[in-house]
Design a protein around this motif. Structure first.
Motif, PDB file in Angstrom:
ATOM      1  N   LEU A  15     -13.381  56.912  24.529  1.00  0.00           N
ATOM      2  CA  LEU A  15     -12.665  56.019  25.445  1.00  0.00           C
ATOM      3  C   LEU A  15     -11.858  54.989  24.670  1.00  0.00           C
ATOM      4  CD1 LEU A  15     -15.144  55.233  28.369  1.00  0.00           C
ATOM      5  CD2 LEU A  15     -13.313  56.916  28.266  1.00  0.00           C
ATOM      6  N   ASN A  16     -12.429  54.476  23.577  1.00  0.00           N
ATOM      7  CA  ASN A  16     -11.717  53.486  22.772  1.00  0.00           C
ATOM      8  C   ASN A  16     -10.443  54.066  22.168  1.00  0.00           C
ATOM      9  OD1 ASN A  16     -13.529  51.432  23.282  1.00  0.00           O
ATOM     10  ND2 ASN A  16     -14.759  51.807  21.463  1.00  0.00           N
ATOM     11  N   THR A  17     -10.462  55.363  21.861  1.00  0.00           N
ATOM     12  CA  THR A  17      -9.251  56.019  21.363  1.00  0.00           C
ATOM     13  C   THR A  17      -8.157  55.980  22.425  1.00  0.00           C
ATOM     14  OG1 THR A  17     -10.551  57.495  19.954  1.00  0.00           O
ATOM     15  CG2 THR A  17      -8.300  58.164  20.459  1.00  0.00           C
ATOM     16  N   ILE A  18      -8.523  56.286  23.674  1.00  0.00           N
ATOM     17  CA  ILE A  18      -7.559  56.233  24.778  1.00  0.00           C
ATOM     18  C   ILE A  18      -7.038  54.814  24.956  1.00  0.00           C
ATOM     19  CG2 ILE A  18      -7.226  56.603  27.245  1.00  0.00           C
ATOM     20  CD1 ILE A  18      -9.387  58.738  27.149  1.00  0.00           C
ATOM     21  N   PHE A  19      -7.963  53.854  25.009  1.00  0.00           N
ATOM     22  CA  PHE A  19      -7.562  52.468  25.258  1.00  0.00           C
ATOM     23  C   PHE A  19      -6.681  51.934  24.141  1.00  0.00           C
ATOM     24  CE2 PHE A  19     -11.740  51.787  27.807  1.00  0.00           C
ATOM     25  CZ  PHE A  19     -11.187  52.503  28.871  1.00  0.00           C
ATOM     26  N   ASN A  20      -7.007  52.284  22.907  1.00  0.00           N
ATOM     27  CA  ASN A  20      -6.236  51.799  21.760  1.00  0.00           C
ATOM     28  C   ASN A  20      -4.804  52.326  21.800  1.00  0.00           C
ATOM     29  OD1 ASN A  20      -5.365  52.348  18.678  1.00  0.00           O
ATOM     30  ND2 ASN A  20      -6.615  50.510  18.786  1.00  0.00           N
ATOM     31  N   LEU A  21      -4.650  53.597  22.112  1.00  0.00           N
ATOM     32  CA  LEU A  21      -3.308  54.188  22.186  1.00  0.00           C
ATOM     33  C   LEU A  21      -2.500  53.574  23.325  1.00  0.00           C
ATOM     34  CD1 LEU A  21      -4.135  57.943  21.481  1.00  0.00           C
ATOM     35  CD2 LEU A  21      -2.755  56.439  20.046  1.00  0.00           C
ATOM     36  N   VAL A  22      -3.142  53.369  24.469  1.00  0.00           N
ATOM     37  CA  VAL A  22      -2.444  52.759  25.602  1.00  0.00           C
ATOM     38  C   VAL A  22      -2.018  51.330  25.258  1.00  0.00           C
ATOM     39  CG1 VAL A  22      -2.672  51.982  27.996  1.00  0.00           C
ATOM     40  CG2 VAL A  22      -3.589  54.210  27.312  1.00  0.00           C
ATOM     41  N   ASP A  23      -2.894  50.586  24.598  1.00  0.00           N
ATOM     42  CA  ASP A  23      -2.555  49.210  24.209  1.00  0.00           C
ATOM     43  C   ASP A  23      -1.331  49.185  23.305  1.00  0.00           C
ATOM     44  OD1 ASP A  23      -4.713  48.412  25.664  1.00  0.00           O
ATOM     45  OD2 ASP A  23      -5.951  47.796  23.960  1.00  0.00           O
ATOM     46  N   HIS A  24      -1.280  50.106  22.331  1.00  0.00           N
ATOM     47  CA  HIS A  24      -0.105  50.169  21.455  1.00  0.00           C
ATOM     48  C   HIS A  24       1.155  50.518  22.254  1.00  0.00           C
ATOM     49  CE1 HIS A  24      -2.903  50.064  18.082  1.00  0.00           C
ATOM     50  NE2 HIS A  24      -1.867  49.982  17.257  1.00  0.00           N
TER      51      HIS A  24
END
Length: 342
Positions: A115-124
């Motif tokens: 999930l953190n991978t998804i959130f990190n990419l969306v944040d960028h």
């Protein structure tokens, strides 16, 4: 490099550098931003060479390079800075050689990590870019996640969840203007697929936030490529040299190559009688010789004091050692019985 002080020292040097160099310029720099040693500045095009020359004159071992905008665009860190109609816009920037390889959805890692991978990419994709680029960037994020085997329904669900969080993130501030400062209690657990998630849910109900660690890492599965050193080239060791003619042995420690220390023992017999070692005295008294070619390594230890303690330990542990009494005087006799049974 590698020291905890490196970022602090680098920032101190750069702060002094920019204060000194900017004061020497014959013009004002309207926009100047720096992250460690990466600088973004807006300056008149005719003055680019001047600012580059002044910055490079600060110290002979420091050499700055510069890049000028192309087609009204320039890349700075993870952003693409765009000059458009008198305004500055930014967009999420990824290098051309970026592999887009992230954690695979089917890897044996906690679901939180994925999930953190998804959130990190969306944040960028969102926080680094202007509104007009959001749609295209989210499409890129979806494609990256699908290429790393994330199921479509997981991708769509959690991208929407993150977008909604970013849209309403200011609501995390309480109504009276104060920020909730209550900090959760954390507990670390090794991740075991099929078990840790269930345990984590139980602990969450008890008010604990679970952080998982992965005990089996890649370096435990892949053998190191370096060949093992020959015994004679080993350093920082406790060693034992055996007598060829009886059960006597000598135990010592050295931080140098073992072959160097063994050679010194072997050549000690040539010295004056007052400087003879216990090995040389044993050779002369009994007409014995030692096995110089096959010393035994008993222990490896980089720390000097720990290595000296290990040396005393093995001297007391082995019978028939010819070491002098002073070699073990710093290890209390109270440990003798325990050492013999270890």
């Amino acid at each position: 490099m590698g020291s905890p002080l490196s970022p602090i020292l680098a920032d101190i040097v750069m702060d002094d550098l920019e204060t000194h160099c900017l004061s020497l310029l014959g013009f004002a720099v309207p926009v100047y931003y720096r992250y460690v040693d990466d600088i973004f500045a807006i300056v008149p095009r005719a003055n680019v060479d001047e600012i580059n020359l002044i910055f490079n004159s600060y110290h002979p071992r420091l050499k700055f390079t510069h890049e000028i905008e192309s087609d009204s665009c320039i890349n700075f860190l993870n952003t693409n800075v765009i000059r458009s109609n008198g305004k500055i816009l930014t967009n999420w920037y990824r290098k051309a050689m970026c592999s887009d390889r992230y954690i695979n959805f089917y890897s044996s890692h906690p679901f939180k990590y994925k999930l953190n991978t998804i959130f990190n990419l969306v944040d960028h994709a969102i926080l680094l870019s202007d509104d007009q680029f959001h749609g295209k960037n989210i499409d890129v994020v979806k494609q990256i996640l699908l290429n790393n085997c994330f199921p479509t329904h997981i991708v769509n669900r959690y991208i929407c969840k993150r977008l909604n969080f970013l849209k309403h993130r200011s609501s995390s501030i309480l109504g009276d203007g104060e920020i909730d400062t209550d900090k959760p209690s954390y507990i670390a657990l090794p991740f075991v697929e099929g078990l840790s998630d269930n345990v984590g849910r139980l602990l969450k109900n008890m008010g604990l936030t679970v952080v998982y660690n992965i005990p089996k890492k890649l370096n435990s599965l892949i053998k190191r490529g370096k060949d093992s050193l020959p015994i004679s080239n080993r350093t920082e060791v406790v060693y034992k040299i055996n007598c060829k003619n009886c059960s006597a042995s000598y135990i010592g420690q050295t931080k140098r190559h073992l072959s160097t220390r063994v050679k010194e023992h072997c050549n000690n017999i040539k010295m004056h009688e007052s400087n003879l070692s216990v090995i040389s005295k044993h050779k002369l008294k009994f007409d014995h010789d030692f096995d110089w070619s096959a010393p035994d390594i008993l222990h490896n230890e980089k720390h000097v004091r720990k290595r000296e303690i290990a040396e005393m330990f093995f001297i007391k542990k082995f019978d028939n050692t010819i070491n002098s009494q002073k070699d073990t005087e710093n290890l209390n006799n109270i440990y003798d019985k325990l050492i013999k049974v270890v």
